[in-house]
Design an enzyme around this catalytic site. Structure first.
Site, PDB file in Angstrom:
ATOM      1  N   CYS A 281     -12.482 -46.277  26.837  1.00 27.31           N
ATOM      2  CA  CYS A 281     -11.690 -47.065  27.794  1.00 27.31           C
ATOM      3  C   CYS A 281     -12.407 -48.364  28.154  1.00 27.31           C
ATOM      4  O   CYS A 281     -13.621 -48.385  28.309  1.00 27.31           O
ATOM      5  CB  CYS A 281     -11.474 -46.258  29.078  1.00 27.31           C
ATOM      6  SG  CYS A 281     -10.074 -45.134  28.988  1.00 27.31           S
ATOM      7  N   HIS A 282     -11.611 -49.411  28.332  1.00 28.46           N
ATOM      8  CA  HIS A 282     -12.150 -50.705  28.752  1.00 28.46           C
ATOM      9  C   HIS A 282     -12.361 -50.731  30.268  1.00 28.46           C
ATOM     10  O   HIS A 282     -11.528 -50.211  31.008  1.00 28.46           O
ATOM     11  CB  HIS A 282     -11.156 -51.823  28.386  1.00 28.46           C
ATOM     12  CG  HIS A 282     -10.944 -51.978  26.922  1.00 28.46           C
ATOM     13  ND1 HIS A 282     -10.088 -51.164  26.226  1.00 28.46           N
ATOM     14  CD2 HIS A 282     -11.481 -52.832  26.023  1.00 28.46           C
ATOM     15  CE1 HIS A 282     -10.095 -51.515  24.949  1.00 28.46           C
ATOM     16  NE2 HIS A 282     -10.934 -52.519  24.793  1.00 28.46           N
TER      17      HIS A 282
ATOM     18  N   MET B  41      -4.810 -44.273  31.361  1.00 29.30           N
ATOM     19  CA  MET B  41      -5.951 -43.371  31.528  1.00 29.30           C
ATOM     20  C   MET B  41      -6.457 -43.395  32.977  1.00 29.30           C
ATOM     21  O   MET B  41      -6.908 -42.373  33.499  1.00 29.30           O
ATOM     22  CB  MET B  41      -7.087 -43.719  30.557  1.00 29.30           C
ATOM     23  CG  MET B  41      -6.759 -43.475  29.096  1.00 29.30           C
ATOM     24  SD  MET B  41      -5.897 -41.914  28.737  1.00 29.30           S
ATOM     25  CE  MET B  41      -7.055 -40.707  29.368  1.00 29.30           C
ATOM     26  N   GLU B  42      -6.359 -44.568  33.604  1.00 39.04           N
ATOM     27  CA  GLU B  42      -6.775 -44.669  35.002  1.00 39.04           C
ATOM     28  C   GLU B  42      -5.885 -43.771  35.868  1.00 39.04           C
ATOM     29  O   GLU B  42      -6.379 -43.027  36.719  1.00 39.04           O
ATOM     30  CB  GLU B  42      -6.670 -46.134  35.477  1.00 39.04           C
ATOM     31  CG  GLU B  42      -7.848 -47.017  35.083  1.00 39.04           C
ATOM     32  CD  GLU B  42      -7.921 -47.344  33.589  1.00 39.04           C
ATOM     33  OE1 GLU B  42      -6.944 -47.075  32.856  1.00 39.04           O
ATOM     34  OE2 GLU B  42      -8.969 -47.860  33.154  1.00 39.04           O
TER      35      GLU B  42
ATOM     36  N   ASP C 272     -11.785 -27.696  44.509  1.00 40.31           N
ATOM     37  CA  ASP C 272     -13.119 -27.493  45.100  1.00 40.31           C
ATOM     38  C   ASP C 272     -13.026 -27.095  46.574  1.00 40.31           C
ATOM     39  O   ASP C 272     -13.748 -26.200  47.025  1.00 40.31           O
ATOM     40  CB  ASP C 272     -13.938 -28.775  44.966  1.00 40.31           C
ATOM     41  CG  ASP C 272     -15.342 -28.642  45.558  1.00 40.31           C
ATOM     42  OD1 ASP C 272     -16.010 -27.637  45.255  1.00 40.31           O
ATOM     43  OD2 ASP C 272     -15.765 -29.532  46.315  1.00 40.31           O
TER      44      ASP C 272
END
Lengths: 164, 164, 164, 164, 164, 164
Positions: free
Chosen positions: A85-86, A121-122, A136
């Site tokens: 990824c950039h 992707m972000e 969690d």
């Protein structure tokens, strides 16, 4: 045009020898790009009730707010996590959550940028990190929690739009 | 013992006022702890075929190996991503992958530590980052890829074991 | 214009439901933006004398230079530390220090960018990290050291300038 | 004993030539160490009122909770920010906040570890990052906000205790 | 022009007082910039043979592919590692490797950006991290491995080109 | 014993299928481990003279001190950079430099830990990052700078010692 199509259908993250390789975005045009991803986190019924009970208490929203912050910060770490990824100067990212059924929370993650490449992707990474954070914070109650169906919902601004 | 049980059933990541709070592991004993998590990534049939084809080429394994590395590095970043996770000196982590059906890859993520707290989140984070990396490397082929069913499979060394 | 003013006076980092949310800078114009922040670190008199003595020795400046480097690197980490800050391609940042009184060091932190949003938080973060580094390097001498008055001194390039 | 005292009064983070140098903790004994730091953030009166108003709204606590999360995550990044700090496996850290006067919020940051060296810098860094986050979330209202008096309040478990 | 030349021949990373200082790139023009760096890693003969043997096995390329990924991710971390480097939105980076002699692997690291400053340090950092990764993966065989001759090979797009 | 030897001579970072895999250190004993690495950075003669001149000026040591800090911080980032390295609670790391000839600076990087695995990669990474930082600070003078001969010099505390 034929070529474009071919490129569209190939694994752009591998070079001709099959080695991992970042796509060169140097020649692509700068446009406004938006992506929305979604994930769903599913709880056993009694756990869902317990969380919803807590959520209605005085300081309501602690779990969700912690996960929103983690998701936003995770979105900003995408290029640090995903090898090809950039690094991108995000215009905005944010995370929304709601109980979409009695036992499921739907997380919606939005990212936007004015840049040469998209932010799918972000958005996906933000959704995943938010879901992991909820896991969690609730795992002391049960390990029968499942993160389900992380996927892209919407994308505009690139070569082709996408809508689910 | 009663108290222990109660603690077992409460949201340990919120303090009495409902604010987010890291669990104090200072008094817990150091034991060998192992966790295994799993996720599944599902492709449209034609995409799965294309990846499998590439995967059998000369430099086979590029996509999987990139995702393994990303997953291992992601596992090590868990406490940086998940707000209330403790930084842990991992003994080992690793990522395995295989085509578990015609169109699905199953990712198995294992983490172990000799410490006061467990590595469930490390295993889950490693699996998620590996899945996101596969998505990234294949997204030029299709956005109909879905990351399904991220969940804990196994956990030993803590107060109670878990097996799915 | 009225609206602008209203926006100016609201908590832009919360959405309508009160959840944390990054400001969308997508529609803002790219301008040259500069911010200067300042902090002061105050020492007990004998500690100040000891540091000043060391500072005049042959390798003078070690404490200050370590803090300058840490401050510059801290400035670059701002969006990683502050949840709702945008990642920014800084044009420059730097840290200056001097003894502003017998017992106080004043740290001046400057950041600049050509971007859609300002660098106030970058300048403030750089100053804070530099101050914490000085504290760390001197804490063997005393814990009566205090970091005082971290504040913005100057800001240009955004909707409104600020000067203290 | 004389030597111990001398060491106590020297700049341990510089070597004999005056170069920056991490203290060797290899020979120190592992003990339970706790540190508490505090900072105060001061607002113009009208800004304080506005925040307090918001804070009583339905999703109350968003600003404080975002700052708590940022402070906890910042505490974990201490050795990444402060050049000569050791990476430490924290047992716990947390951040508390309250309006200590009409216009001031006091932030209390606690860190603990079972290790060879103390967590003063962790507590101080957590407090600073939490304060910077509050500043960031309120800066649209005013830049007359000041972070005042970041200092150590309490420390146990090392060579000597400290209490303010 | 005289001035330009002088600036060319001075230590731009120190200010007039000799303190470390980031170069201000605010006034520089945005151009396409490319840099290529190279390093060589040298093995004892028997170690080289062993690696080459492994490299021809079924999952060939694991060492090289791990190092490629590490090098790409390291390239993206340059401004986090080198104090006075600017954060840059890379267009592309990649790492290539080959056995350039019986006992030596040559690593070629390429980085490109459309920005105000060059990517020499990015290319050099990527090469170094890839070499360190190969060292790490082979060090169980021998510690007589040496990373030799890390250097810039090519640079275009800045004030002056460079070719070795 | 035979087995030990065999293990000594295999690529421990690949599993039986040749995939990258972190070594499991869970069963290894905790010992004091020290590693020293070295690198050499070589300058064209006129550049060396210019740096040495600057280095004798009032704020002497800026380049070296910046590189020392970067090297120490880089050492702490080793497990973040090298995919299969374990995160380690370093006891100490430091960087020393000196002009070892008219045109060369020798960088010595030392790391120590009390842990289950060694710190060779930490020492090597620290040396490399320090060298890259010197390169960065001097590159305005020339790109004929070369980082030469990064190698391990010394290692104790593990299965076998190493001395060059």
């Amino acid at each position: 045009m034929k070529k474009e199509e071919e490129k569209n259908n190939s694994l752009t993250h591998l070079d001709e020898e099959g080695n991992p390789s970042m796509v060169d975005v140097g020649g692509k045009s700068v446009t406004k790009r938006i992506a929305i991803a979604q994930t769903v986190i599913s709880f056993p019924k009694e756990v869902a009730l317990q969380i919803q009970g807590q959520d209605n208490a005085t300081k309501k929203g602690s779990i969700f707010q912690t996960a929103m912050i983690a998701g936003i910060m995770g979105t900003k770490k995408t290029s640090d996590l995903i090898p090809l990824c950039h690094p991108l100067p995000l215009d905005k990212c944010n995370i929304e959550m709601e109980w979409s059924s009695e036992t499921e929370v739907t997380i919606k993650s939005t990212a936007s940028v004015t840049s040469k490449t998209g932010v799918e992707m972000e958005a996906l990474t933000g959704a995943s990190v938010a879901a992991l954070t909820i896991y969690d914070m609730c795992k002391a109650l049960s390990h029968d929690i499942v993160i389900k169906e992380t996927k892209l919902m919407h994308k505009t601004g690139g070569k082709s739009d996408f809508n689910r």
